[in-house]
Write an enzyme that holds these catalytic residues in place. Structure first.
Site, short mmCIF file in Angstrom:
data_model
loop_
_atom_site.label_atom_id
_atom_site.label_comp_id
_atom_site.label_asym_id
_atom_site.label_seq_id
_atom_site.Cartn_x
_atom_site.Cartn_y
_atom_site.Cartn_z
N GLY A 1 67.74 -7.75 -16.95
CA GLY A 1 67.70 -7.88 -15.85
C GLY A 1 67.09 -8.41 -15.16
N GLY B 1 67.06 -9.18 -12.27
CA GLY B 1 66.69 -8.41 -10.50
C GLY B 1 65.00 -8.22 -10.22
CG PHE B 2 63.19 -7.30 -6.15
CD1 PHE B 2 63.07 -8.04 -5.83
CD2 PHE B 2 65.00 -6.95 -6.09
CE1 PHE B 2 63.48 -8.37 -4.07
CE2 PHE B 2 65.76 -7.00 -5.21
CZ PHE B 2 64.94 -7.81 -4.05
CB VAL C 1 72.91 -5.81 -21.63
CG1 VAL C 1 71.97 -4.38 -22.93
CG2 VAL C 1 71.92 -6.42 -21.84
CD GLU D 1 68.20 -1.79 6.01
OE1 GLU D 1 69.29 -2.25 5.43
OE2 GLU D 1 67.65 -1.99 6.79
CG ASP E 1 66.16 0.76 -8.43
OD1 ASP E 1 65.19 0.49 -8.05
OD2 ASP E 1 67.33 -0.12 -7.92
C1 LIG Z 1 72.44 -2.70 -0.77
C2 LIG Z 1 71.13 -2.15 -1.09
C3 LIG Z 1 69.85 -2.44 0.17
C4 LIG Z 1 68.82 -2.66 0.03
N1 LIG Z 1 67.35 -2.30 0.87
C5 LIG Z 1 66.80 -2.57 0.62
C6 LIG Z 1 65.02 -3.26 0.85
O1 LIG Z 1 66.12 -3.19 2.08
N2 LIG Z 1 64.48 -2.46 0.73
C7 LIG Z 1 63.81 -2.85 -0.32
O2 LIG Z 1 63.03 -2.12 -0.80
N3 LIG Z 1 64.44 -2.25 -1.68
C8 LIG Z 1 66.20 -2.12 -1.27
N4 LIG Z 1 66.95 -2.24 -1.93
C9 LIG Z 1 66.67 -1.78 -3.60
C10 LIG Z 1 66.42 -2.83 -4.22
O3 LIG Z 1 67.33 -3.54 -4.42
C11 LIG Z 1 66.12 -1.88 -5.59
O4 LIG Z 1 65.39 -1.35 -5.64
C12 LIG Z 1 65.81 -3.14 -6.36
O5 LIG Z 1 66.59 -3.98 -6.43
C13 LIG Z 1 65.56 -2.55 -7.94
O6 LIG Z 1 64.84 -3.66 -8.63
P1 LIG Z 1 65.92 -3.85 -10.56
O7 LIG Z 1 64.70 -4.97 -11.06
O8 LIG Z 1 65.67 -2.39 -11.27
O9 LIG Z 1 66.62 -3.75 -10.38
P2 LIG Z 1 68.02 -5.21 -9.39
O10 LIG Z 1 67.66 -6.09 -8.35
O11 LIG Z 1 69.28 -4.20 -9.04
O12 LIG Z 1 68.40 -6.02 -10.67
C14 LIG Z 1 68.77 -5.65 -11.98
C15 LIG Z 1 69.82 -6.29 -12.71
O13 LIG Z 1 69.92 -6.25 -13.62
C16 LIG Z 1 71.31 -6.38 -14.56
N5 LIG Z 1 72.35 -5.63 -14.82
C17 LIG Z 1 72.66 -4.66 -15.04
N6 LIG Z 1 72.94 -4.08 -15.81
C18 LIG Z 1 73.66 -4.76 -16.96
C19 LIG Z 1 74.00 -5.12 -18.26
N7 LIG Z 1 74.69 -4.08 -18.72
N8 LIG Z 1 73.98 -6.50 -18.62
C20 LIG Z 1 73.63 -6.96 -18.39
N9 LIG Z 1 73.27 -7.31 -17.07
C21 LIG Z 1 72.79 -6.31 -16.07
C22 LIG Z 1 72.17 -6.82 -12.82
O14 LIG Z 1 73.29 -7.81 -13.06
C23 LIG Z 1 71.18 -7.27 -11.93
O15 LIG Z 1 70.75 -8.80 -12.10
C24 LIG Z 1 68.06 -1.60 -1.18
C25 LIG Z 1 69.49 -2.23 -2.53
C26 LIG Z 1 70.76 -2.08 -2.53
C27 LIG Z 1 72.23 -1.40 -2.84
#
Ligand SMILES: Cc1cc2nc3c(=O)[nH]c(=O)nc-3n(C[C@H](O)[C@H](O)[C@H](O)COP(=O)(O)OP(=O)(O)OC[C@H]3O[C@@H](n4cnc5c(N)ncnc54)[C@H](O)[C@@H]3O)c2cc1C
Length: 415
Positions: A12, A14-15, A80, A171, A301
């Site tokens: 991932g 992501g963040f 994955v 929002e 998350d």
């Molecule tokens: C619409 C929306 C609005 C939001 N607004 C806010 C806000 O205003 N403030 C705030 O703090 N938080 C906000 N959030 C929450 C925040 O975005 C999440 O808490 C944060 O992104 C979690 O980070 P993460 O690294 O766990 O996952 P993510 O940032 O979601 O990254 C996960 C990554 O894993 C990849 N992935 C997933 N499954 C697979 C797989 N099987 N194979 C390969 N890659 C995969 C995805 O492509 C993605 O790039 C919001 C979320 C959403 C959906």
């Protein structure tokens, strides 16, 4: 890259994943980031893509550009499919990858609470694809309605139901209502803006459950002023194609049912069952590890962790801090040091309800209004990744603010 170095795989970009990688950059380890997309998405502004306020590429950042000068970090664009924890292997659609340490941060998916038809008959807002699809769909509904003489079909096209009064629902409702009342009203002169119904439905007694009743009332008042019909204490019984049935039997006919009500983990197969919770998330220990896997760290998350008797929120700061913390702990393990427990440093949260209105919560205080909104603007620009993105988003906001105009009104791609 030195093949003697330990191999850290991050699932991932992501963040959590990206900030973990940043922390591991330049260290004596090999890192591979795996993501199904070749970009990082700034989720907090996804709703603005859905409401045509900004373009999709303005909130995405290419992973390969991010790692360009980080010689010990590689990227694999792959899906994955399974994790074999017993064999320290990640199974992807592009082959198997061995790891010494794994940072598992795939984010979340929508949760539907087992409500009949909800998953199949609603749309969601969890990725850039979703946001673009939603924007295209909204524009198609206006195109269809503009040439439709059948009143019930026209009504279905122009009724938009948002399920979930959390930050995403609120929002989006605000941004969408402004889109309808401004640019769409000008582009579709034959559609009276009073024909457009935006309904925000929530099972709870107030919007924005994480905020005070006063802030929730403020958000409700603001949305109602923008012609959003807010329905509280209303459960959803079933979602059918083109129709949503509420708990009290009321039926809303609509071609657009946006589901923002629930969040759950990402279901990925594994040889050891680590997701122990109903919502498919994984309970982790104070070092962010699931039971029985000492070289695996779960962040963002996907991780469920309680602190001071409360679960940590599923938000970007938690994910970022956990990603960095896991990276630090992996380096400590490699250097024969003991692990440090994770403590979340809460810097507050904020939500915006259209122009000039936002709620900011920090250090136990909440404030509402214009200052909170300006703060919201600056903080989102600050955290958005990429200089170009920051500039382009600011230009889009400025244009929208001054001229009540939106940039993303084209149906692209026109599939
Ligand atoms: C619409 C929306 C609005 C939001 N607004 C806010 C806000 O205003 N403030 C705030 O703090 N938080 C906000 N959030 C929450 C925040 O975005 C999440 O808490 C944060 O992104 C979690 O980070 P993460 O690294 O766990 O996952 P993510 O940032 O979601 O990254 C996960 C990554 O894993 C990849 N992935 C997933 N499954 C697979 C797989 N099987 N194979 C390969 N890659 C995969 C995805 O492509 C993605 O790039 C919001 C979320 C959403 C959906």
């Amino acid at each position: 890259m030195n093949s003697e170095y330990k191999h850290i795989v991050i699932i991932g970009a992501g963040f959590a994943g990206l900030f973990a990688a940043k922390k591991l950059s330049g260290r004596n380890v090999r890192v591979t980031i795996i993501d199904r997309n070749n970009y990082h998405t700034f989720n907090p502004l996804l709703y603005q893509v859905g409401a045509a306020e900004i373009e999709p590429d303005q909130i995405a950042y290419p992973v390969r550009t991010f790692i360009r000068k980080k010689a010990n970090i590689d990227f694999l664009m792959a899906n994955v499919e399974k994790i074999n924890f017993k064999k320290d292997t990640v199974v992807t659609d592009r082959g198997d990858i061995k790891y010494d340490f794994l940072i598992f941060s795939p984010g979340s998916s929508s949760g539907y609470f087992g409500i009949k038809g909800a998953e199949n008959n609603s749309t969601t807002l969890k990725s850039l694809d979703d946001a673009l699809r939603l924007r295209n769909h909204i524009l198609r509904m206006f195109e269809r309605a503009s040439k439709c003489d059948d009143p019930s079909e026209r009504d279905k096209c122009l009724t938009f139901v948002i399920v979930g009064g959390g930050p995403t629902g609120v929002e989006f409702a605000g941004a969408f209502a402004e889109f309808v009342n401004g640019p769409l009203r000008k582009d579709y002169p034959h559609i009276d803006s009073h024909e457009v119904r935006i309904c925000l439905v929530d099972a709870a007694g107030q919007l924005l459950g994480a905020y005070s009743p006063k802030s929730a009332e403020y958000a409700k008042r603001k949305l109602e002023k923008m012609n959003v019909a807010v329905s509280l204490n209303r459960t959803v019984k079933e979602v059918k194609p083109g129709e949503i049935i509420l708990g009290d039997g009321e039926r809303l006919k609509s071609h657009t049912i946006l589901w923002t009500a629930g969040v759950s983990g990402v279901a990925i197969k594994s040889d050891i069952k680590i997701a122990d919770r109903k919502d498919a998330r994984v309970t982790v220990d104070e070092y962010l590890r699931p039971g029985g896997c000492d070289n695996v760290f779960i962040c963002g998350d996907m991780a469920y962790l309680e602190q001071s008797g409360k679960p940590l929120p599923m938000n970007a700061p938690v994910a970022t801090q956990q990603g960095i913390h896991s990276a630090i702990n992996i380096l400590r393990l490699i250097n024969g040091k003991t692990l440090k427990p994770f403590r979340y440093g809460d810097r507050g949260s904020m939500v915006t309800i259209g122009r000039n209105s936002a709620i900011t919560k920090a250090a136990g205080f909440e404030f509402r209004g214009f200052i909170a909104w300006v703060l919201w603007l600056f903080i989102h620009i600050f955290y958005l990744i990429g200089f170009r993105n920051k500039i382009l988003v600011m230009i889009s906001w400025f244009r929208d603010y001054l001229f009540f105009e939106r940039s993303g009104k084209m149906i692209i791609p026109s599939e």
